[in-house]
Design an enzyme around this catalytic site. Structure first.
Site, PDB file in Angstrom:
ATOM      1  N   GLU A  88     -12.608  46.218 -15.330  1.00 36.01           N
ATOM      2  CA  GLU A  88     -13.341  46.153 -14.037  1.00 36.01           C
ATOM      3  C   GLU A  88     -13.413  47.694 -13.491  1.00 36.01           C
ATOM      4  O   GLU A  88     -13.012  48.576 -14.144  1.00 36.01           O
ATOM      5  CB  GLU A  88     -12.877  45.346 -13.072  1.00 36.01           C
ATOM      6  CG  GLU A  88     -12.801  43.764 -13.546  1.00 36.01           C
ATOM      7  CD  GLU A  88     -12.162  42.611 -12.371  1.00 36.01           C
ATOM      8  OE1 GLU A  88     -11.608  43.395 -11.478  1.00 36.01           O
ATOM      9  OE2 GLU A  88     -12.131  41.573 -12.729  1.00 36.01           O
ATOM     10  N   HIS A 209     -16.533  44.669  -0.029  1.00 39.93           N
ATOM     11  CA  HIS A 209     -16.903  44.359  -1.466  1.00 39.93           C
ATOM     12  C   HIS A 209     -18.532  44.440  -1.773  1.00 39.93           C
ATOM     13  O   HIS A 209     -19.087  44.185  -0.804  1.00 39.93           O
ATOM     14  CB  HIS A 209     -16.467  42.941  -1.685  1.00 39.93           C
ATOM     15  CG  HIS A 209     -16.531  42.682  -3.171  1.00 39.93           C
ATOM     16  ND1 HIS A 209     -17.704  42.481  -4.073  1.00 39.93           N
ATOM     17  CD2 HIS A 209     -15.549  42.301  -4.030  1.00 39.93           C
ATOM     18  CE1 HIS A 209     -17.141  42.209  -5.235  1.00 39.93           C
ATOM     19  NE2 HIS A 209     -15.970  42.119  -5.415  1.00 39.93           N
ATOM     20  N   ARG A 255     -14.958  50.712  -5.629  1.00 39.52           N
ATOM     21  CA  ARG A 255     -15.542  49.766  -5.018  1.00 39.52           C
ATOM     22  C   ARG A 255     -16.301  50.371  -3.779  1.00 39.52           C
ATOM     23  O   ARG A 255     -17.255  49.994  -3.334  1.00 39.52           O
ATOM     24  CB  ARG A 255     -14.633  48.697  -4.634  1.00 39.52           C
ATOM     25  CG  ARG A 255     -14.389  47.568  -5.535  1.00 39.52           C
ATOM     26  CD  ARG A 255     -13.542  46.306  -5.098  1.00 39.52           C
ATOM     27  NE  ARG A 255     -13.484  45.326  -6.144  1.00 39.52           N
ATOM     28  CZ  ARG A 255     -12.731  44.355  -5.770  1.00 39.52           C
ATOM     29  NH1 ARG A 255     -11.702  44.259  -5.029  1.00 39.52           N
ATOM     30  NH2 ARG A 255     -12.770  43.338  -6.906  1.00 39.52           N
ATOM     31  N   HIS A 316     -13.833  42.547   2.807  1.00 41.96           N
ATOM     32  CA  HIS A 316     -13.248  41.872   1.591  1.00 41.96           C
ATOM     33  C   HIS A 316     -11.731  41.817   1.606  1.00 41.96           C
ATOM     34  O   HIS A 316     -11.140  40.875   1.532  1.00 41.96           O
ATOM     35  CB  HIS A 316     -13.884  42.324   0.180  1.00 41.96           C
ATOM     36  CG  HIS A 316     -13.340  41.642  -0.912  1.00 41.96           C
ATOM     37  ND1 HIS A 316     -13.462  40.380  -0.984  1.00 41.96           N
ATOM     38  CD2 HIS A 316     -12.680  42.111  -2.116  1.00 41.96           C
ATOM     39  CE1 HIS A 316     -12.941  39.890  -2.326  1.00 41.96           C
ATOM     40  NE2 HIS A 316     -12.275  40.892  -2.772  1.00 41.96           N
ATOM     41  N   ARG A 351      -8.147  49.951  -2.721  1.00 44.48           N
ATOM     42  CA  ARG A 351      -7.516  49.168  -3.741  1.00 44.48           C
ATOM     43  C   ARG A 351      -8.193  49.249  -5.104  1.00 44.48           C
ATOM     44  O   ARG A 351      -9.611  48.990  -5.288  1.00 44.48           O
ATOM     45  CB  ARG A 351      -7.415  47.667  -3.299  1.00 44.48           C
ATOM     46  CG  ARG A 351      -7.058  46.783  -4.341  1.00 44.48           C
ATOM     47  CD  ARG A 351      -6.834  45.406  -3.722  1.00 44.48           C
ATOM     48  NE  ARG A 351      -8.413  44.824  -3.588  1.00 44.48           N
ATOM     49  CZ  ARG A 351      -8.873  43.929  -4.366  1.00 44.48           C
ATOM     50  NH1 ARG A 351      -8.074  43.209  -5.221  1.00 44.48           N
ATOM     51  NH2 ARG A 351      -9.910  43.241  -3.760  1.00 44.48           N
TER      52      ARG A 351
END
Length: 519
Positions: A88, A209, A255, A316, A351
């Site tokens: 990811e 997100h 992100r 998110h 994160r």
């Protein structure tokens, strides 16, 4: 005995909606290393991680996975010698374990609930019960000795005394008008901890997100980053890919960067959303690899196999929270925090994808171990003649420092609210969520943050006077006051971050702020 206090049903929590997976370096993955996982985490965290916490937590990844396997969790792949490992955003290696395709959190949750239920009365779930306050000790002001709770159906107030209290209350996503989070994620734990004297940190760092399903003016659910990890591309309304124009890693950039790329594309095209295109992934069997997302999209009229998915950013995950050590301990004796409510320093300012479930399990392992040791010491003290320092001896109602409770909780009389009052509370919360989205959202400005702080403080005073006028306790009043307090704390800490870092992005452009309301 353990009491699990939850606002709804035991099965309704943030982890249930974690689609992406859990990041860990497992023994069979010889191409990866702890050092690489640490480096990726520190890079994504934009210099705000705590290196010691990162090292400690990530080193226990394999042990955490082993615990979950023993609890009955089955991860995707033939077995743990050949697990399916995904990659990811911002990860340098394939290290993301999935369960149930895109239902990792739900699969883990179901296994753990089954284990808990098998223990019978040893673990009692108090469902539809709201925590009104954490209780502190008169003898030791920095010591938590339980909680004041209210049955949300009957209004009955109960005092639970306990030698150990664990906050596992999830995040704050519902404080923003657009969010991937369930309705319960309103930051209760942060307010409870703050009122009890616990330290909070990194509240300014909120991850938005990049891809939530957009339908009829609002986002509906998360479209997992794993879909982009498998090769899905972001396109605009004209069908043009745009992510790599803004960052060489394109869809797999960190992100916060992908979120801003989408946000700026929406600004440039004056559109309320963009699209995630997975049509070229048919060889992957998208409907098998991502059954939850596929089914949810189809319910709203979009077939990912033949149509691009409309997506927009949404609140998110909170990197900040109650300050804890890697052992999950807080600065309040007798109080632990695990999961999204906690801030261990693992995530820093941004994160790394799928580190959150790992942190949750690792911190929970440490909390369980620490509490077991506490109770063992206490049991020993209870059996020692001439000693009177066991919890069984020293905790009583007389020990509670009721002065620590907010004024609106001191009456101790339950209330029944008329429908009109409930509607008024909902309207006030709606205004709060819109304010947070517009001024404390994806793109912020110093003036906008100051404007938000002033507005929230005015609303706090107004709501305090209003709630006190009713002369009693109701969980909806408490929820209103807690959410106002958490929004104030988030905004205050955002003001104290004078430059952009990680997910905290400052931009002075009036255009960017005004368009937030259209997202």
């Amino acid at each position: 005995p353990v009491a699990v206090v939850t606002k709804t049903r035991l099965s309704e929590n943030n982890s249930r909606y974690a689609q992406g997976g859990i990041a860990a370096v497992v023994p069979s993955n010889t191409e990866d290393s702890i050092a690489a996982h640490v480096a990726d985490t520190l890079s994504a965290g934009a210099g705000r991680c705590k290196p010691d916490s990162v090292e400690t937590i990530l080193r226990e990844g394999a042990m955490a996975i082993d615990d979950l396997l023993k609890a009955g969790v089955i991860f995707d792949g033939s077995d743990m010698t050949h697990p399916h490992l995904a990659k990811e955003a911002a990860h340098s290696h394939h290290r993301i374990l999935h369960a149930g395709g895109d239902a990792t959190g739900q699969t883990i949750e179901q296994a753990l609930i089954s284990r808990a239920e098998a223990l019978g009365d040893a673990i009692v779930a108090m469902e539809f019960t709201a925590v009104q306050a954490l209780l502190t000790s008169l003898r030791s002001p920095s010591s938590c000795i339980g909680a004041l709770v209210q049955d949300m159906r009957t209004g009955e107030l109960k005092t639970i005394l306990a030698p150990a209290t664990v906050l596992a209350s999830g995040g704050i996503g519902r404080l923003f008008a657009q969010t991937t989070n369930p309705t319960i994620a309103t930051g209760d734990g942060l307010a409870l901890a703050y009122q009890a004297g616990a330290s909070l940190s990194d509240l300014a760092f909120i991850q938005f997100h990049p891809t939530a399903f957009y339908h009829q003016g609002r986002v509906r659910f998360l479209v997992s980053e794993a879909l982009r990890g498998e090769g899905a591309t972001l396109i605009n309304a004209l069908g043009e890919p745009f992510a790599k124009r803004g960052h060489p890693d394109g869809e797999l950039a960190p992100r916060d960067i992908v979120t801003r790329l989408i946000f700026k594309e929406m600004q440039a095209s004056e559109q309320s959303h963009v699209f995630l295109d997975a049509r070229h992934l048919q060889g992957l069997p998208v409907n098998e690899r991502f059954p939850t997302i596929t089914a949810a999209c189809r319910r709203l009229g979009v077939d990912p196999i033949t149509m691009p998915i409309p997506v927009a950013p949404a609140a998110h995950y909170a990197m900040g929270g109650v300050t804890v050590t890697p052992d999950a301990t807080t600065n309040i004796s007798g109080l632990w925090a695990v999961g999204e409510v906690a801030c261990s320093g693992l995530h820093g300012a941004n994160r790394l994808a799928s580190n959150s479930l790992l942190e949750c399990v690792v911190l929970a392992r440490h909390a369980a171990s620490g509490i077991a040791q506490l109770l063992q010491r206490d049991s020993h003290a209870l059996n020692c003649q001439g000693q009177d320092n066991a919890f069984a001896h020293r905790i009583s109602l007389e020990d509670i420092d009721w002065r620590m409770l907010p004024d609106y909780l001191k009456c101790q009389t339950p209330l029944i609210l008329a429908a009109g009052i409930r509607s008024e509370i909902n309207q006030r919360l709606h205004r709060l969520y819109q304010l947070m989205w517009q001024e404390v959202g994806i793109v912020r400005s110093p003036k906008g943050l100051q404007r938000a702080l002033s507005t929230i403080e005015n609303w706090q005073q107004d709501c305090t006077d209003w709630v006190l006028s009713f002369g009693g306790i109701h969980h909806r009043f408490t929820a209103l006051m807690q959410q106002l307090e958490v929004c104030r704390l988030i905004t205050q800490q955002a003001i104290e971050e004078p430059v952009s870092v990680g997910a905290h992005y400052l931009e002075e452009s009036p255009l960017s702020v005004s368009l937030l309301a259209c997202v």
